[in-house]
Motif scaffolding. Structure first.
Motif, PDB file in Angstrom:
ATOM      1  N   ARG A   9     -30.582  34.081 -22.654  1.00  0.00           N
ATOM      2  CA  ARG A   9     -31.603  33.121 -23.061  1.00  0.00           C
ATOM      3  C   ARG A   9     -32.521  32.686 -21.924  1.00  0.00           C
ATOM      4  O   ARG A   9     -32.065  32.377 -20.813  1.00  0.00           O
ATOM      5  CB  ARG A   9     -30.951  31.867 -23.656  1.00  0.00           C
ATOM      6  N   GLY A  10     -33.829  32.694 -22.239  1.00  0.00           N
ATOM      7  CA  GLY A  10     -34.819  32.016 -21.419  1.00  0.00           C
ATOM      8  C   GLY A  10     -35.185  32.689 -20.116  1.00  0.00           C
ATOM      9  O   GLY A  10     -35.855  32.076 -19.281  1.00  0.00           O
ATOM     10  N   GLY A  11     -34.791  33.945 -19.922  1.00  0.00           N
ATOM     11  CA  GLY A  11     -35.125  34.618 -18.677  1.00  0.00           C
ATOM     12  C   GLY A  11     -36.509  35.244 -18.713  1.00  0.00           C
ATOM     13  O   GLY A  11     -37.112  35.413 -19.776  1.00  0.00           O
ATOM     14  N   THR A  12     -37.000  35.600 -17.545  1.00  0.00           N
ATOM     15  CA  THR A  12     -38.250  36.339 -17.433  1.00  0.00           C
ATOM     16  C   THR A  12     -37.930  37.816 -17.474  1.00  0.00           C
ATOM     17  O   THR A  12     -37.358  38.367 -16.533  1.00  0.00           O
ATOM     18  CB  THR A  12     -38.980  35.992 -16.124  1.00  0.00           C
ATOM     19  N   VAL A  21     -41.434  35.952 -20.927  1.00  0.00           N
ATOM     20  CA  VAL A  21     -40.246  35.135 -21.122  1.00  0.00           C
ATOM     21  C   VAL A  21     -39.715  35.384 -22.530  1.00  0.00           C
ATOM     22  O   VAL A  21     -40.465  35.323 -23.502  1.00  0.00           O
ATOM     23  CB  VAL A  21     -40.555  33.639 -20.916  1.00  0.00           C
ATOM     24  N   ASP A  23     -35.743  35.662 -25.056  1.00  0.00           N
ATOM     25  CA  ASP A  23     -34.308  35.846 -25.226  1.00  0.00           C
ATOM     26  C   ASP A  23     -34.051  37.316 -25.543  1.00  0.00           C
ATOM     27  O   ASP A  23     -34.893  37.994 -26.139  1.00  0.00           O
ATOM     28  CB  ASP A  23     -33.779  34.997 -26.387  1.00  0.00           C
ATOM     29  N   SER A  36     -38.014  34.354 -29.066  1.00  0.00           N
ATOM     30  CA  SER A  36     -37.843  33.017 -28.489  1.00  0.00           C
ATOM     31  C   SER A  36     -36.938  32.122 -29.312  1.00  0.00           C
ATOM     32  O   SER A  36     -36.558  31.037 -28.871  1.00  0.00           O
ATOM     33  CB  SER A  36     -39.209  32.344 -28.323  1.00  0.00           C
ATOM     34  N   ASP A  46     -27.265  31.861 -19.883  1.00  0.00           N
ATOM     35  CA  ASP A  46     -28.474  31.117 -19.534  1.00  0.00           C
ATOM     36  C   ASP A  46     -29.159  31.827 -18.371  1.00  0.00           C
ATOM     37  O   ASP A  46     -28.609  31.903 -17.270  1.00  0.00           O
ATOM     38  CB  ASP A  46     -28.107  29.687 -19.156  1.00  0.00           C
ATOM     39  N   LYS A  48     -32.503  31.099 -17.487  1.00  0.00           N
ATOM     40  CA  LYS A  48     -33.710  30.364 -17.102  1.00  0.00           C
ATOM     41  C   LYS A  48     -33.864  30.370 -15.585  1.00  0.00           C
ATOM     42  O   LYS A  48     -32.903  30.156 -14.836  1.00  0.00           O
ATOM     43  CB  LYS A  48     -33.641  28.927 -17.613  1.00  0.00           C
ATOM     44  N   GLY A  49     -35.079  30.647 -15.125  1.00  0.00           N
ATOM     45  CA  GLY A  49     -35.345  30.730 -13.695  1.00  0.00           C
ATOM     46  C   GLY A  49     -34.915  32.037 -13.064  1.00  0.00           C
ATOM     47  O   GLY A  49     -35.026  32.210 -11.854  1.00  0.00           O
ATOM     48  N   HIS A  50     -34.456  32.992 -13.880  1.00  0.00           N
ATOM     49  CA  HIS A  50     -33.986  34.280 -13.395  1.00  0.00           C
ATOM     50  C   HIS A  50     -34.807  35.411 -14.012  1.00  0.00           C
ATOM     51  O   HIS A  50     -35.458  35.230 -15.046  1.00  0.00           O
ATOM     52  CB  HIS A  50     -32.506  34.482 -13.731  1.00  0.00           C
ATOM     53  N   ASP A 402     -31.371  36.463  -9.486  1.00  0.00           N
ATOM     54  CA  ASP A 402     -31.800  35.183  -8.940  1.00  0.00           C
ATOM     55  C   ASP A 402     -32.819  35.487  -7.849  1.00  0.00           C
ATOM     56  O   ASP A 402     -32.456  35.941  -6.765  1.00  0.00           O
ATOM     57  CB  ASP A 402     -30.612  34.420  -8.370  1.00  0.00           C
TER      58      ASP A 402
END
Length: 472
Positions: A9-12, A21, A23, A36, A46, A48-50, A402
């Motif tokens: 979820r929520g990754g680039t 972006v 899922d 999404s 999760d 997100k930010g990765h 990351d």
């Protein structure tokens, strides 16, 4: 009702053409949905930010390969694929070496026995042809290509392995007819042997002599010759581990003539130089590989080749030997002459982090280009049709990165079977932290959670064969 086995979820997400972006929904080992508002999964990750990227495909690695009397390669399939996995790779393409007098089929049987049940990643074998007998050319190669072993390698160097031009043409012609792809190691063995004789007469036996007996010109000449032979037969060809500008110019010129040529380079030609072979107390043996590292100008030329599309593939040429070991770099003969130092360095775990840190983070290439060079192009070139991209229907081979994670390379933190890293002390930004193979989490937040044997051999699809031959 649960719809997915896993949802990231929520990754680039990045493919070789775009970044977005989303899922990622996974079921039965495949990517089945991108969006999404995906429903729940049995497992949720999760991101997100990765960055959510295709698992790396390293199409140039050597594992458990016979290396001469008393010399033992540092990695078996367990350690080699485990190391690759921690570096964000989900498929390796090792070489199956045919020894003189051995059938290709027997060589493959040996390699499968070594690999089966021991792999943390998927694998697909290339064939190394060293003994192109009539039976090999006329019977074995066509049958093996039909069985999914659709790429093979020939050497223009190493006495006992190299083929002469006539034999290379025979192998290329068989490849044209069967749809196989030929990879060529380009160095002029006769010129190398001449230079070795000069060095030995002068008592120049230290590791640094490995570089000066394999100068740029012997790679450039062999590259030109390999491309010319491929042009005679009218067959695509892969020029592997290119190290310098003049060889790159040969590839660029061949592409301009319309030849189907694929170029490959490796981390050592971006990060190391011939000066590294001049270490004290035989430390330079750690950096002995062929072709050898060059100079800063050659590094820049290789970066330009990656940026400008001359290179289609970025591989590790992982060929590990232990340094402080009588069966490795410091074998009894290796301690007396550069000629007897095993050629090759470890690098499969650091291939992706080095290119990400030095390329993406420092702005030399963008994320889609990184994906193309490390996964998508390898799948396309070598016929791995369900790998190399994050798209519906593809294998759920995924590495979650990351981009802010910083580490300094220490071999103690790596997972290969060698006892050193040629990149010791290098500061790297951006690391894969979670890796999935076929939808199964193998590495979670830097910890191994998958089982040995989860990876399997993958047969491949040959390109369309051609019965015609180009004529002048």
């Amino acid at each position: 009702m649960t719809k997915f086995d896993v949802v990231i979820r929520g990754g680039t997400v990045s493919t070789a053409s775009e970044t977005f972006v989303a899922d990622v929904g996974i079921r039965d080992g495949k990517i089945v949905q991108l969006g999404s508002t995906l429903g729940p999964g049995l497992e949720e990750i999760d991101a997100k930010g990765h960055f959510v990227l295709p698992g790396g495909i390293d199409s140039h690695v050597h594992i458990s390969q016979p290396s001469g009397d008393g010399i033992v390669m540092a990695d078996n399939f367990e350690s080699g694929t485990r190391s690759a996995l921690f570096g964000g790779n989900t498929t390796l393409m090792p070489f199956c070496l045919q020894q003189k007098g051995q059938s290709l089929r027997d060589a493959l049987t040996d390699y499968h026995q070594l690999a089966d049940g021991n792999c943390y990643t998927d694998v697909a074998f290339h064939l190394i042809v060293t003994d192109p007998t009539e039976a090999v050319i006329g019977q074995e190669l066509p049958a093996l290509v039909a069985d999914g072993y659709t790429s093979l390698k020939v050497f223009m160097t190493y006495e006992g392995m190299r083929l002469n031009d006539a034999d290379i043409l025979r192998v290329m012609d068989t490849s044209r007819r069967t749809g196989a792809l030929v990879m060529v190691h380009c160095e002029n063995e006769d010129a190398i042997r001449y230079l070795i004789g000069l060095h030995e007469a002068q008592g120049n036996l230290a590791p640094t002599a490995h570089a000066t007996t394999r100068p740029i010109v012997v790679e450039r000449e062999a590259t030109h010759r390999a491309l010319s032979l491929a042009e005679v037969v009218d067959v695509p060809v892969v020029i592997v581990h290119v190290s310098n500008g003049p060889a790159i110019a040969e590839i660029r010129a061949a592409k301009a003539r319309g030849l189907k040529v694929i170029g490959e380079t490796c981390p050592q030609y971006l990060m190391l130089t011939a000066d590294d072979l001049d270490g004290m107390d035989w430390e330079g043996a750690k950096f002995v590989c062929s072709p050898p590292p060059r100079d800063k100008e050659s590094q820049e030329d290789c970066w330009n080749g990656l940026e400008q599309g001359v290179f289609d593939l970025f591989s590790s040429d992982h060929c590990p030997f232990r340094y402080d070991d009588p069966q490795g770099k410091l074998n009894p003969k290796g301690k007396t002459s550069f000629r007897h130092i095993p050629n090759g360095i470890p690098g499969v775990e650091l291939r992706l982090p080095i290119l990400f840190s030095e390329g993406v983070i420092k702005g030399r290439i963008d994320l889609p280009r990184f994906v193309a060079l490390t996964a998508t192009n390898h799948a396309k070139v070598y016929g791995l049709k369900t790998k190399g991209s994050i798209a519906i229907g593809m294998d759920a081979d995924i590495a979650i990165w990351d981009p802010q994670l910083r580490r300094t390379v220490r071999h103690a933190d790596l997972h290969d079977g060698a006892d050193y890293s040629p990149y010791e002390g290098l500061d790297i930004t951006g690391w894969p932290v979670t890796v999935l193979l076929g939808g199964q989490v193998m590495v979670r937040e830097g910890k191994l959670v998958g089982r040995k044997g989860a990876g399997s051999h993958r047969a491949r699809t040959a390109r369309q064969s051609t019965e015609h031959r180009k004529t002048a």
